[in-house]
Design a protein around this motif. Sequence first.
Motif, PDB file in Angstrom:
ATOM      1  N   ARG A   1       0.835  -1.208   0.000  1.00 25.88           N
ATOM      2  CA  ARG A   1       0.000   0.000   0.000  1.00 25.88           C
ATOM      3  C   ARG A   1       0.864   1.250   0.000  1.00 25.88           C
ATOM      4  O   ARG A   1       0.579   2.219  -0.697  1.00 25.88           O
ATOM      5  CB  ARG A   1      -0.918   0.003   1.222  1.00 25.88           C
TER       6      ARG A   1
ATOM      7  N   ALA B   1      -0.053   0.431  -4.212  1.00 24.70           N
ATOM      8  CA  ALA B   1      -0.970  -0.597  -4.734  1.00 24.70           C
ATOM      9  C   ALA B   1      -2.329  -0.493  -4.044  1.00 24.70           C
ATOM     10  O   ALA B   1      -2.408  -0.178  -2.858  1.00 24.70           O
ATOM     11  CB  ALA B   1      -0.370  -1.977  -4.511  1.00 24.70           C
ATOM     12  N   ASP B   2      -3.385  -0.792  -4.820  1.00 28.41           N
ATOM     13  CA  ASP B   2      -4.744  -0.754  -4.274  1.00 28.41           C
ATOM     14  C   ASP B   2      -5.101  -2.182  -3.828  1.00 28.41           C
ATOM     15  O   ASP B   2      -5.558  -2.993  -4.630  1.00 28.41           O
ATOM     16  CB  ASP B   2      -5.685  -0.240  -5.389  1.00 28.41           C
TER      17      ASP B   2
ATOM     18  N   ILE C   1      -7.079  -5.016  -1.573  1.00 27.34           N
ATOM     19  CA  ILE C   1      -8.242  -5.316  -0.715  1.00 27.34           C
ATOM     20  C   ILE C   1      -7.759  -6.356   0.287  1.00 27.34           C
ATOM     21  O   ILE C   1      -7.285  -7.429  -0.086  1.00 27.34           O
ATOM     22  CB  ILE C   1      -9.435  -5.854  -1.526  1.00 27.34           C
TER      23      ILE C   1
ATOM     24  N   HIS D   1      -4.134  -8.308  -6.267  1.00 26.08           N
ATOM     25  CA  HIS D   1      -4.183  -7.300  -5.198  1.00 26.08           C
ATOM     26  C   HIS D   1      -5.284  -7.591  -4.176  1.00 26.08           C
ATOM     27  O   HIS D   1      -5.983  -6.693  -3.717  1.00 26.08           O
ATOM     28  CB  HIS D   1      -4.310  -5.887  -5.782  1.00 26.08           C
TER      29      HIS D   1
ATOM     30  N   GLN E   1     -16.517  -3.904  -1.333  1.00 20.55           N
ATOM     31  CA  GLN E   1     -15.116  -4.350  -1.484  1.00 20.55           C
ATOM     32  C   GLN E   1     -15.029  -5.861  -1.571  1.00 20.55           C
ATOM     33  O   GLN E   1     -14.185  -6.416  -2.260  1.00 20.55           O
ATOM     34  CB  GLN E   1     -14.289  -3.873  -0.295  1.00 20.55           C
TER      35      GLN E   1
ATOM     36  N   ASP F   1     -15.817  -6.749  -5.010  1.00 21.72           N
ATOM     37  CA  ASP F   1     -14.678  -6.396  -5.864  1.00 21.72           C
ATOM     38  C   ASP F   1     -13.575  -7.448  -5.698  1.00 21.72           C
ATOM     39  O   ASP F   1     -12.982  -7.913  -6.678  1.00 21.72           O
ATOM     40  CB  ASP F   1     -14.195  -4.996  -5.451  1.00 21.72           C
TER      41      ASP F   1
END
Length: 393
Positions: free
Chosen positions: A29, A33-34, A36, A355, A380, A383
């Motif tokens: 992070r 980087a995104d 979850i 990710h 999320q 996602d």
Amino acid sequence: MANPQLADRLQIVSPSRTQQVTATVDRLRREGADIIDLGAGEPDAPTPEHIKAAAVAALDQDFTRYTVGAGIVGLRDAIGTHYESRYGVRYSRDQIVVTSGGKQGLFNVSMALFGPGDEVVTHVPGWPSISEQVKLAGATPVFARTHAEEGFELRAEPLLDAVTPRTRGIIINSPGNPTGALVSEDELRLLADGIRGRDIWLVVDLCYEQLIYDPSPHNLPGVLAECLAQQAVLVGSASKSYAMTGWRCGWIVAEPGVAAACNAVQSHSTSHAASITQRAAEAALRGPQDWLDTMRAEYRGRRDALAGWMADDGRFRVVRPAGAFYLFPDVTDVLDEEVRRTSSDLALALLTEAHVAVTPGEAFDAPGYLRLSYTVPMVQLEDAWRRILTYLG
Ligand SMILES: Cc1ncc(COP(=O)(O)O)c(C=O)c1O
């Protein structure tokens, strides 16, 4: 000159792999980087306002000095009231020791009760700190395995089968991390019957006690008060129930001699849980509990959604767990001979390519599985599942 040696006990203790996932997420992070994060074992909700307000009031009142080692009386009484109202079991103040988290509670218990030459039975898949703490105490962990085909249910028989003349303790965790499985009251009674009157302690980690989603009788303190009071030790925590993981507050409940022994261990390590935290935890236990209903409903919805998507896909074979906030699917169907040979490889690939952070089953002595925490909001979670499917193709 070579460095001086580490202590021998470091040869047998492994660092926490769940914390390693957290550290990697943190690093990625910071690199932008995104991610979850389905790796973390903590609620996503903020600590409720009334709990924070109690901590602010404690600061304003300069409640910032050492407290009594076993914890302030107000908090110990609030813990006592919690067990009485929830389970109908009464504990006196001298049976309760407040600790810096359930983890430290379990550590104090292992240090106080187990030592070299002792064996301590626990279950796998299971939370690794339990067995590592047993090792730190100089004792040897012995494992009884629970099985996906039985919903990972904790049964008395395999635990009792693992008992030898050297067994000094059995440690169980219900609801369990990573499986979410429970021990039933009947199985606990059978376990208690098997060790009653013997030189064996039964330690029950109840840190997820408030996170049970389906109606399942789970009055473990009641069963133990009835049939194993002198040999039973309970460990609880404010972390998961009240979204207070960072505050570090847990507790031990045991007969007064054991409580005093655990307090003696603590008196030479952390002394006591932070004064401000103790006031906050008291407010958590005494304050409104309807917040918990809301949280449970939210988690139940996420559990059912994620388990449903897995079932529809068919490649993640999952047992819908009764409690905690993890799903623990068997992922052997998506492993291959090349890049994803193990669940550790899969977890790493999901992190770096999709990710999505998850914890490999290897961390819980269960290769072939992944632990996914449903502690992110539903959007999320959706996602994350999309990313996983895209990665898997
Ligand atoms: C099974 C189990 N027991 C105890 C704990 C301890 O939590 P804490 O030290 O935050 O109270 C955890 C935390 O992840 C856990 O999973």
